[in-house]
Design a protein around this motif. Sequence first.
Motif, PDB file in Angstrom:
ATOM      1  N   ASP A 106     -10.513-136.434 -29.828  1.00  0.00           N
ATOM      2  CA  ASP A 106      -9.279-135.774 -29.402  1.00  0.00           C
ATOM      3  C   ASP A 106      -9.530-134.635 -28.425  1.00  0.00           C
ATOM      4  O   ASP A 106      -8.665-133.784 -28.216  1.00  0.00           O
ATOM      5  N   SER A 107     -10.723-134.594 -27.842  1.00  0.00           N
ATOM      6  CA  SER A 107     -11.045-133.532 -26.889  1.00  0.00           C
ATOM      7  C   SER A 107     -11.922-134.108 -25.782  1.00  0.00           C
ATOM      8  O   SER A 107     -12.030-135.314 -25.624  1.00  0.00           O
ATOM      9  N   ASP A 108     -12.563-133.230 -25.039  1.00  0.00           N
ATOM     10  CA  ASP A 108     -13.418-133.672 -23.937  1.00  0.00           C
ATOM     11  C   ASP A 108     -14.608-134.466 -24.472  1.00  0.00           C
ATOM     12  O   ASP A 108     -15.162-134.133 -25.524  1.00  0.00           O
ATOM     13  N   PRO A 109     -15.016-135.483 -23.741  1.00  0.00           N
ATOM     14  CA  PRO A 109     -16.186-136.257 -24.173  1.00  0.00           C
ATOM     15  C   PRO A 109     -17.463-135.443 -24.031  1.00  0.00           C
ATOM     16  O   PRO A 109     -17.500-134.435 -23.334  1.00  0.00           O
ATOM     17  N   ALA A 110     -18.506-135.898 -24.692  1.00  0.00           N
ATOM     18  CA  ALA A 110     -19.831-135.284 -24.612  1.00  0.00           C
ATOM     19  C   ALA A 110     -20.672-136.070 -23.611  1.00  0.00           C
ATOM     20  O   ALA A 110     -20.392-137.235 -23.328  1.00  0.00           O
ATOM     21  N   GLU A 111     -21.706-135.405 -23.105  1.00  0.00           N
ATOM     22  CA  GLU A 111     -22.618-136.070 -22.182  1.00  0.00           C
ATOM     23  C   GLU A 111     -24.042-135.722 -22.597  1.00  0.00           C
ATOM     24  O   GLU A 111     -24.328-134.594 -22.974  1.00  0.00           O
ATOM     25  N   PHE A 112     -24.907-136.716 -22.545  1.00  0.00           N
ATOM     26  CA  PHE A 112     -26.324-136.472 -22.812  1.00  0.00           C
ATOM     27  C   PHE A 112     -27.153-137.428 -21.963  1.00  0.00           C
ATOM     28  O   PHE A 112     -26.666-138.474 -21.534  1.00  0.00           O
ATOM     29  N   THR A 113     -28.381-137.043 -21.732  1.00  0.00           N
ATOM     30  CA  THR A 113     -29.338-137.899 -21.051  1.00  0.00           C
ATOM     31  C   THR A 113     -30.302-138.412 -22.106  1.00  0.00           C
ATOM     32  O   THR A 113     -30.809-137.628 -22.920  1.00  0.00           O
TER      33      THR A 113
END
Length: 149
Positions: free
Chosen positions: A31-38
């Motif tokens: 319900d919020s901004d997505p996460a990002e990871f490498t």
Amino acid sequence: MRELSVGPGTTVTLHFSLALTDGELVDSNFDSDPAEFTVGDGKLLKGFEQALLGLREGAEEEFVIGPEGGFGAHNPNNVQVLDRSEFEANIELEEGLMLSFADAQNTELPGVVVDFNDDEVTVDFNHPLAGRDIVFKVAILEIKPATVH
């Protein structure tokens, strides 16, 4: 949509949730901004990252991650009995209260009060999710080649 799949050399944008097997939600970003990871950057625990390998953009999956791939086994040696006098007199102790302690290197170490009386306080320094199976839901939004900084 790219033909990349989650693997070394990729950066992944995703929505995720972590829940206990009884359905209790621990964390979610649906319900919020997505996460990002490498992949390999250490932002995700190994077991969670391993579960994502090979997935493609648009994938929506659910995995059960055991303690060995998640937050570790519950270690009884991490449960300590401390003298009540080590705590400030005005602190109102209760079971489940999370407190911050300093370890020998003066690093912050969270602990949860599991029992107490007038003389002693039993504190569990295990991660609160140690020893638990975690239901990991993901929706892969984007996979792109990782950029080197």
